[in-house]
Design an enzyme around this catalytic site. Sequence first.
Site, mmCIF file in Angstrom:
data_model
loop_
_atom_site.group_PDB
_atom_site.id
_atom_site.type_symbol
_atom_site.label_atom_id
_atom_site.label_comp_id
_atom_site.label_asym_id
_atom_site.label_seq_id
_atom_site.Cartn_x
_atom_site.Cartn_y
_atom_site.Cartn_z
ATOM 1 N N GLN A 120 9.099 32.870 38.823
ATOM 2 C CA GLN A 120 9.022 33.160 40.182
ATOM 3 C C GLN A 120 8.181 32.055 40.826
ATOM 4 O OE1 GLN A 120 10.789 34.772 42.338
ATOM 5 N NE2 GLN A 120 11.944 35.849 40.929
ATOM 6 N N SER A 121 8.216 30.790 40.256
ATOM 7 C CA SER A 121 7.418 29.654 41.009
ATOM 8 C C SER A 121 7.806 29.214 42.283
ATOM 9 C CB SER A 121 7.505 28.475 40.334
ATOM 10 O OG SER A 121 7.033 27.223 40.482
ATOM 11 N N ASN A 122 6.930 29.464 43.363
ATOM 12 C CA ASN A 122 7.245 28.819 44.700
ATOM 13 C C ASN A 122 7.371 27.465 44.674
ATOM 14 O OD1 ASN A 122 6.894 31.618 45.971
ATOM 15 N ND2 ASN A 122 4.442 31.378 45.643
#
Length: 367
Positions: free
Chosen positions: A91-93
Amino acid sequence: MNNGLCVPYQPPTWTEQLHSQPTKRCKLGLLPTPIQKWNIPDLPKGTELWIKRDDLTGMQLSGNKVRKLEFLLADAMDKGCDCVVTIGGIQSNHCRATTVAARYMGMESHLILRNNKVAAEQDPGLVGNLLVERLLGAHIHQVTKQEYQQHGSEALLQHLTRELLAKGKKPYPIVVGGSDSLGTWGYIQMIQELEEQMLKGEGPTVLNDIVMACGSGGTTAGIALGVHLSGLHAKVHAYGVCDSPTYFYNYINGLYNGLGLSKKIDAKNLLSVIDAKGGGYAISRTEELDCVLKVAQNTGIILDPVYTGKALGGLLHDMRAQPELWEGRKVLFVHTGGLLGMYDKEVQLQPLLEGLGRSSRLDVSNI
């Protein structure tokens, strides 16, 4: 293709001692971002809390990552690259922001995403950041947490970069969070933006403290260095959501070394890193989510569970533990974004929201 977004860049005059100053910048963000008074209840006596809304930089909610990518993508375009390669958690921004920025510039993106052993063998799904990445056509390459730990992010980046080169592509690798020395310029530049806003009366006329979450280190490094070089005279407090304070001091010193400041400046003299990772990176405790929920319902501003939620929780804890240290101070909190990460916390949030008792069946029998 740059769509006219790459423009010449003139660094702030107070950065003249830094080496290898960038000459180009891609205008990706909706800047300047606003500064607002943040009326969180029960602050120490006379404390003013302000918030810098870097969650509103645009580019599909890309938050603080936009500022770094403005310089990194300009470098990629200057080198004639046709795709970018970067790495992060599932879920890397940063990976989502990189995908958006690359598409703006007409480039493909290749994302190495860390997942658990079972999920890494399956389709990654469409939750949160993944939905944006996949809508924009990102190439997703999953690795397990064990593989990530065994090889490290740098080796994995180099591996995929070599594969793409062998296929005739011209990849531009970007480190975790875009937090290298070039990316640091994004938040060095933000300090100039902040100075200009303060002079115009678009926020406090004086600042005593600047607070932010610290994940990959680049945002913190840029803010602390910008404050130091500009003479803003504010204390910088970085709430670390992973790793240790010692790690961050060393990493940030490495970034400063890349800017030509070796042995001239020590990160420990520019900022204070406070451990706020709680149960671990991207692991949310109930009290942390409850803090995010209360702030949202009291002020209308939604934080994220991985970075800003933990940072604000740490700040409020410190203010309540030692209110005398914060009384009468003007504090700026940098909201670095990450809203889409809340979707990954649906299961934990459900009972907290149900407990408010604000959802019911409307009785229409008497109409």
